[in-house]
Design a protein around this motif. Structure first.
Motif, PDB file in Angstrom:
ATOM      1  N   ILE A  78      -0.286  10.457 -12.452  1.00  0.00           N
ATOM      2  CA  ILE A  78      -0.777  11.107 -13.669  1.00  0.00           C
ATOM      3  C   ILE A  78      -2.188  10.581 -13.947  1.00  0.00           C
TER       4      ILE A  78
ATOM      5  N   LYS B 116       5.283  13.545 -20.011  1.00  0.00           N
ATOM      6  CA  LYS B 116       5.291  13.366 -18.548  1.00  0.00           C
ATOM      7  C   LYS B 116       5.248  11.881 -18.183  1.00  0.00           C
ATOM      8  N   THR B 117       4.553  11.082 -18.959  1.00  0.00           N
ATOM      9  CA  THR B 117       4.532   9.638 -18.711  1.00  0.00           C
ATOM     10  C   THR B 117       5.907   9.048 -18.969  1.00  0.00           C
TER      11      THR B 117
ATOM     12  N   GLY C  36      12.122   7.538 -14.277  1.00  0.00           N
ATOM     13  CA  GLY C  36      12.326   7.321 -12.852  1.00  0.00           C
ATOM     14  C   GLY C  36      12.236   5.853 -12.476  1.00  0.00           C
ATOM     15  N   GLN C  37      11.276   5.129 -13.063  1.00  0.00           N
ATOM     16  CA  GLN C  37      11.145   3.695 -12.796  1.00  0.00           C
ATOM     17  C   GLN C  37      12.387   2.935 -13.260  1.00  0.00           C
TER      18      GLN C  37
ATOM     19  N   ASN D 288       0.715   6.137 -10.815  1.00  0.00           N
ATOM     20  CA  ASN D 288       1.893   7.016 -10.863  1.00  0.00           C
ATOM     21  C   ASN D 288       1.580   8.488 -10.610  1.00  0.00           C
TER      22      ASN D 288
ATOM     23  N   THR E  45      15.632  12.619 -11.020  1.00  0.00           N
ATOM     24  CA  THR E  45      14.317  12.039 -11.301  1.00  0.00           C
ATOM     25  C   THR E  45      13.178  12.874 -10.727  1.00  0.00           C
ATOM     26  N   ASP E  46      13.493  14.043 -10.182  1.00  0.00           N
ATOM     27  CA  ASP E  46      12.487  14.953  -9.628  1.00  0.00           C
ATOM     28  C   ASP E  46      12.099  15.964 -10.707  1.00  0.00           C
ATOM     29  N   ILE E  47      10.870  15.916 -11.138  1.00  0.00           N
ATOM     30  CA  ILE E  47      10.432  16.788 -12.238  1.00  0.00           C
ATOM     31  C   ILE E  47      10.463  18.259 -11.850  1.00  0.00           C
TER      32      ILE E  47
ATOM     33  N   LEU F  76      -2.236   9.813 -19.788  1.00  0.00           N
ATOM     34  CA  LEU F  76      -1.044   8.978 -19.960  1.00  0.00           C
ATOM     35  C   LEU F  76      -0.570   8.961 -21.406  1.00  0.00           C
TER      36      LEU F  76
ATOM     37  N   TRP G 129       8.081   9.800 -16.026  1.00  0.00           N
ATOM     38  CA  TRP G 129       7.805   8.844 -14.934  1.00  0.00           C
ATOM     39  C   TRP G 129       8.522   7.524 -15.208  1.00  0.00           C
TER      40      TRP G 129
ATOM     41  N   ASN H 134      17.745  11.457  -5.516  1.00  0.00           N
ATOM     42  CA  ASN H 134      16.498  11.635  -6.278  1.00  0.00           C
ATOM     43  C   ASN H 134      16.392  13.045  -6.880  1.00  0.00           C
TER      44      ASN H 134
END
Length: 413
Positions: A185, A201-202, A208-209, A183, A229-231, A190, A205, A226
């Motif tokens: 990271i 941050k995990t 987004g999944q 991913n 889901t864009d950090i 993680l 992610w 998107n």
């Protein structure tokens, strides 16, 4: 000879004085909690064990300078290069991360638990979909290794069996262990070092999944451009050497160090209503994401790294609450979803709130109502069950039980 016995008597006397002093200090420290426990206790004989357990917990939690002793003990363990503490209650992997584990000979049979999830699915109306979201275990397959002699608890293998049972029952699943190492990271980042939770941050992610998974199930995508889901569309505020998690509170900072913590919240316009209740405690908050869904108390409290109320992970959604209802006023026509969850899912769900209309959360440990009844009576498009591998035990599945066939589940975390 006289001097020899005099030294012995003096040593014994000093030992008794120190012991008595510590006893008095401990009693003073625990007096108020003990007074409350004993004052509100049910003194029926059948409740004797419960009273004893509460008194024992009060005494253990209010030891004079408790964490000073924890730090001293942890420092000694670190000096001896030990990879476990307190009879393997907490262990270190080869990377220095802390883990909860136990001795096991193989995965736990979770067929009864998966049957309860399947029963939940049969009780939902035809328009409501059901998905099981499996969050990852801190023991990341393909990366984490334990030193020789450290036991492995087979959490991942237990989760594999659980998901297989669900698939056989026709339940939709999302396994967030898949793709975890790809991913972007770094694997070492993680999960927290001193806590059993994934880093924020995990969790982002994983959000987004989850959105991508839902886009495959609905005609109208939740995030077609998107954007959500864009950090890059979120503020990421780093706090360095700031966090001591649940495992670190058992071993001390000198044994395992501390963690960095990232606070992530939207840059874009948000408007929420947030209600939560646990027992008699309830509240409603309104405003932007950071005003309604975040509590800054854990980030602002000073000088109390071991205080449970200052747990940084529970900045999101005020931690584990019995029942939560989040309304996204910017998405009035979005999906209405329910999560039956444990603590790992909390920040992921916080981010999911940006792309749906309503999110309900139920924590099986603190919600006293009938979960299936709540799901049936609430207007929902989707129900998610998200219990992590280490929590695949009876406590987190108090619904869908068939009394004629279910036996007590004796697995432990």
């Amino acid at each position: 000879m006289h001097n020899f016995f005099a030294k012995k008597r003096l040593t014994a006397f000093l030992f008794i004085v120190v012991l008595a002093a510590l006893s008095v200090l401990n009693l003073m420290q625990a007096f108020e909690p003990l007074k409350q426990t004993l004052g509100s206790a049910d003194y029926r004989f059948s409740n004797a064990k419960n009273i004893i357990n509460k008194v024992d917990a009060d005494i253990n939690e209010h030891v004079f300078e408790k964490f000073g002793f924890v730090e001293a003990y942890g420092y000694l363990q670190a000096l001896m290069w030990k990879n476990e503490e307190n009879n393997f209650e907490v262990v270190k992997d080869t990377e220095g991360k802390l883990h909860y584990t136990y001795f096991a000979t193989g995965p736990t049979d979770t067929k009864q638990l998966s049957d309860r999830v399947a029963e939940l699915g049969t009780q939902l109306d035809g328009k409501t979909k059901l998905t099981y979201v499996m969050t990852p275990d801190k023991y990341v397959r393909g990366h984490t290794t334990f030193p020789e002699g450290i036991p492995y608890n087979y959490n991942n293998e237990t989760a594999d069996g659980f998901l297989n049972h669900l698939k056989q029952a026709g339940i939709d699943t999302l396994d967030l262990r898949e793709g975890l190492l790809e991913n972007g990271i770094p694997a070492k980042d993680l999960f927290f070092t001193t806590d059993h939770h994934w880093k924020i941050k995990t969790a982002f992610w994983a959000f987004g999944q989850l959105v991508h998974h839902l886009d495959d199930m609905y005609d109208k995508p939740l995030d077609p451009n998107n954007y959500f889901t864009d950090i890059n569309n979120y503020n990421v505020i780093p706090y360095k050497d700031f966090f001591i998690g649940s495992q670190g509170r058992k071993t001390g900072k000198l044994y395992a160090g501390d963690d960095n913590f990232d606070l992530i919240y939207p840059k874009f316009k948000t408007n929420y209503s947030f209600f939560f209740q646990t027992g008699e405690t309830k509240a409603t908050l309104n405003g932007r994401f950071e005003d309604a869904l975040l509590t800054t108390y854990p980030l602002n409290v000073k000088g109390a790294p071991y205080d449970l109320t200052a747990d940084k992970y529970f900045t999101y959604l005020y931690g584990n609450q019995g029942i939560v209802h989040v309304t996204n006023k910017e998405k009035p026509n979005g999906l209405k979803v329910l999560f039956i969850k444990d603590s790992l899912a909390v920040p992921m769900i916080s981010f999911l709130s940006t792309v749906v209309s309503d999110v309900y959360l139920v924590d099986p440990r603190y919600y006293t109502g009938d979960i299936i009844d709540f799901a049936k009576k609430t207007d929902l498009d989707h129900v998610f069950v998200s219990i992590s591998p280490q929590d695949l035990v009876d406590e987190f599945f108090p619904y869908g039980k068939n009394k004629r066939t279910d036996a007590p589940n004796n697995s432990s975390k």
